[in-house]
Design an enzyme around this catalytic site. Structure first.
Site, PDB file in Angstrom:
ATOM      1  N   LEU A  33      27.749  17.419  12.608  1.00  0.00           N
ATOM      2  CA  LEU A  33      27.225  16.049  12.605  1.00  0.00           C
ATOM      3  C   LEU A  33      25.741  15.987  12.250  1.00  0.00           C
ATOM      4  O   LEU A  33      24.960  16.844  12.667  1.00  0.00           O
ATOM      5  CB  LEU A  33      27.432  15.423  13.993  1.00  0.00           C
ATOM      6  CG  LEU A  33      28.881  15.386  14.499  1.00  0.00           C
ATOM      7  CD1 LEU A  33      28.937  14.771  15.892  1.00  0.00           C
ATOM      8  CD2 LEU A  33      29.789  14.620  13.540  1.00  0.00           C
ATOM      9  N   GLY A  36      23.352  10.713   9.613  1.00  0.00           N
ATOM     10  CA  GLY A  36      24.234   9.718   8.992  1.00  0.00           C
ATOM     11  C   GLY A  36      25.435   9.435   9.895  1.00  0.00           C
ATOM     12  O   GLY A  36      25.804   8.274  10.118  1.00  0.00           O
ATOM     13  N   HIS A  37      26.051  10.509  10.423  1.00  0.00           N
ATOM     14  CA  HIS A  37      27.200  10.320  11.318  1.00  0.00           C
ATOM     15  C   HIS A  37      26.780   9.547  12.575  1.00  0.00           C
ATOM     16  O   HIS A  37      27.519   8.688  13.056  1.00  0.00           O
ATOM     17  CB  HIS A  37      27.758  11.679  11.776  1.00  0.00           C
ATOM     18  CG  HIS A  37      28.348  12.498  10.674  1.00  0.00           C
ATOM     19  ND1 HIS A  37      27.894  13.755  10.355  1.00  0.00           N
ATOM     20  CD2 HIS A  37      29.376  12.248   9.827  1.00  0.00           C
ATOM     21  CE1 HIS A  37      28.611  14.242   9.362  1.00  0.00           C
ATOM     22  NE2 HIS A  37      29.506  13.346   9.008  1.00  0.00           N
ATOM     23  N   GLN A  61      41.422  18.400   0.906  1.00  0.00           N
ATOM     24  CA  GLN A  61      40.446  17.776   0.005  1.00  0.00           C
ATOM     25  C   GLN A  61      39.493  18.790  -0.636  1.00  0.00           C
ATOM     26  O   GLN A  61      38.548  18.400  -1.317  1.00  0.00           O
ATOM     27  CB  GLN A  61      39.687  16.663   0.722  1.00  0.00           C
ATOM     28  CG  GLN A  61      38.747  17.089   1.829  1.00  0.00           C
ATOM     29  CD  GLN A  61      38.246  15.896   2.615  1.00  0.00           C
ATOM     30  OE1 GLN A  61      38.965  15.319   3.423  1.00  0.00           O
ATOM     31  NE2 GLN A  61      36.984  15.508   2.412  1.00  0.00           N
ATOM     32  N   GLY A 147      30.159   5.960   5.567  1.00  0.00           N
ATOM     33  CA  GLY A 147      28.841   5.777   4.954  1.00  0.00           C
ATOM     34  C   GLY A 147      28.995   5.403   3.490  1.00  0.00           C
ATOM     35  O   GLY A 147      29.768   6.022   2.761  1.00  0.00           O
ATOM     36  N   LYS A 149      26.933   5.918   1.287  1.00  0.00           N
ATOM     37  CA  LYS A 149      26.331   6.948   0.414  1.00  0.00           C
ATOM     38  C   LYS A 149      27.433   7.575  -0.438  1.00  0.00           C
ATOM     39  O   LYS A 149      27.252   7.842  -1.612  1.00  0.00           O
ATOM     40  CB  LYS A 149      25.643   8.017   1.264  1.00  0.00           C
ATOM     41  CG  LYS A 149      25.045   9.133   0.451  1.00  0.00           C
ATOM     42  CD  LYS A 149      23.727   9.566   1.030  1.00  0.00           C
ATOM     43  CE  LYS A 149      23.057  10.595   0.149  1.00  0.00           C
ATOM     44  NZ  LYS A 149      23.395  11.949   0.530  1.00  0.00           N
ATOM     45  N   VAL A 176      21.053   5.573   5.071  1.00  0.00           N
ATOM     46  CA  VAL A 176      19.828   5.714   5.869  1.00  0.00           C
ATOM     47  C   VAL A 176      18.827   6.477   5.004  1.00  0.00           C
ATOM     48  O   VAL A 176      19.181   7.485   4.384  1.00  0.00           O
ATOM     49  CB  VAL A 176      20.103   6.502   7.174  1.00  0.00           C
ATOM     50  CG1 VAL A 176      18.853   6.545   8.045  1.00  0.00           C
ATOM     51  CG2 VAL A 176      21.264   5.876   7.936  1.00  0.00           C
ATOM     52  N   LYS A 184      18.789  10.044   3.205  1.00  0.00           N
ATOM     53  CA  LYS A 184      18.849  11.173   4.123  1.00  0.00           C
ATOM     54  C   LYS A 184      20.095  12.003   3.839  1.00  0.00           C
ATOM     55  O   LYS A 184      21.171  11.459   3.583  1.00  0.00           O
ATOM     56  CB  LYS A 184      18.872  10.693   5.571  1.00  0.00           C
ATOM     57  CG  LYS A 184      17.517  10.203   6.019  1.00  0.00           C
ATOM     58  CD  LYS A 184      17.388  10.182   7.526  1.00  0.00           C
ATOM     59  CE  LYS A 184      16.002   9.656   7.870  1.00  0.00           C
ATOM     60  NZ  LYS A 184      15.652   9.775   9.261  1.00  0.00           N
TER      61      LYS A 184
HETATM   62  O1  PAF Z   1      33.570  12.063   4.441  1.00  0.00           O
HETATM   63  C1  PAF Z   1      34.164  12.940   5.097  1.00  0.00           C
HETATM   64  O2  PAF Z   1      33.590  13.620   5.952  1.00  0.00           O
HETATM   65  C2  PAF Z   1      35.640  13.198   4.815  1.00  0.00           C
HETATM   66  O3  PAF Z   1      35.928  13.023   3.464  1.00  0.00           O
HETATM   67  C3  PAF Z   1      36.584  12.357   5.706  1.00  0.00           C
HETATM   68  C4  PAF Z   1      36.416  10.884   5.437  1.00  0.00           C
HETATM   69  C5  PAF Z   1      36.312  12.656   7.165  1.00  0.00           C
HETATM   70  C6  PAF Z   1      38.038  12.739   5.409  1.00  0.00           C
HETATM   71  O4  PAF Z   1      38.296  14.074   5.666  1.00  0.00           O
END
Ligand code: PAF
Length: 283
Positions: A33, A36-37, A61, A147, A149, A176, A184
């Site tokens: 984290l 941004g999170h 992904q 976000g 971004k 941000v 950021k």
């Molecule tokens: O942006 C991310 O961190 C990832 O693509 C997400 C949205 C958590 C999906 O795995």
């Protein structure tokens, strides 16, 4: 804060909350984290009764040459941060829990993917859409926070929510920025000091394009040229792309109108930075 690792328990917990009429704000992440999170969690905290954070590094992904195994992970640090941000449930499933057998169904994204960063990451957004579909079915959120971004990801998820009728409100949270305008990112530490200075031109060039639009410019090629000129004359960064599309459809437009996105990616020595600006053009 309760840490939940199984889908069954997570769904049971969420059903209890829903039966009590509680709104559920959901922040999906891949962990490690950063600020941004925390901004997303904060916003979810303000707008919902319950906040759920998920941490899952989603293998679907990542492309074959991408960094799934070396993607940074630090669960204990993330758990402490989530706790201090007042998260109610931390969903932390294993890969075996999320994908117990080779999937018989996956979500395939038909458009919005062959531009911007998606161009060089075939299959990436299918993986994102598949995991988000699963996470939405597990968490059953009232609102989900992403976000802006990563505007292409938001556009793809917007399409997913609309096309598959998920009863979820998508909230796209603003970028941000540092005081000098640089967006950021945990990657900014990989800029050399002179590059860190130069990188401020990214946002300045987006603002210059916005100014030109305010002055009446509507031709996307002219605006792209203006941005490229500014970046190449003020930095050593190598432009990966500067593009303008309708948003969230991500369709090329020569004459601009309505909601548009100006997006760019620039490579510095050890890091590639992205930034964007979404602008509503009124006729
Ligand atoms: O942006 C991310 O961190 C990832 O693509 C997400 C949205 C958590 C999906 O795995």
């Amino acid at each position: 804060m309760k840490v939940v690792t199984t889908i069954k328990e997570m769904q049971a917990e969420m059903l209890v909350q829903k039966k009590q009429g509680k709104s559920i704000g959901f922040v999906p992440t891949m962990g490690f984290l950063h600020e941004g999170h925390l901004t997303l969690i904060n916003r979810a905290r303000q707008e919902n009764d319950i906040v759920v954070l998920s941490i899952f590094v989603n293998p679907l992904q990542f492309g074959p040459k991408e960094d799934f195994s070396t993607y940074p992970r630090d669960f204990e640090r993330d758990r402490a941060l989530a706790e201090s941000e007042d998260v109610d449930f931390l969903f932390f499933p294993s890969v075996a829990e999320m994908y117990p057998h080779p999937s018989s169904v996956k979500v395939v994204v038909q458009d919005r993917t062959d531009v911007l960063c998606g161009k060089s990451r075939p299959g990436h957004f299918d993986g994102v859409a598949t995991v988000i579909t699963k996470l939405f079915n597990i968490v059953m959120p009232t609102r989900a926070y992403f976000g802006i971004k990563d505007a292409q990801q938001v556009a793809v998820i917007e399409g997913l929510v609309t096309d598959f009728n998920f009863p979820v409100q998508l909230i796209a949270v603003d970028i941000v920025r540092e005081n000098d305008g640089l967006a950021k990112s945990s990657r900014n530490v990989n800029l050399f000091p002179d590059e860190r200075q130069q990188a401020t031109i990214l946002y300045k060039s987006l603002l210059a394009a916005k100014d030109a639009i305010t002055q009446g410019e509507r031709n996307s090629f002219t605006l792209i040229h203006l941005i490229k000129e500014m970046i190449t004359s003020e930095s050593d960064g190598e432009i990966d792309y500067v593009e303008i599309f309708s948003y969230p459809e991500l369709i090329t437009m020569e004459e601009l109108n309505g909601r548009i996105i100006i997006a760019l990616a620039v490579k510095f020595t050890k890091v590639r930075l992205i930034d964007n600006l979404i602008i509503d053009i009124e006729e």
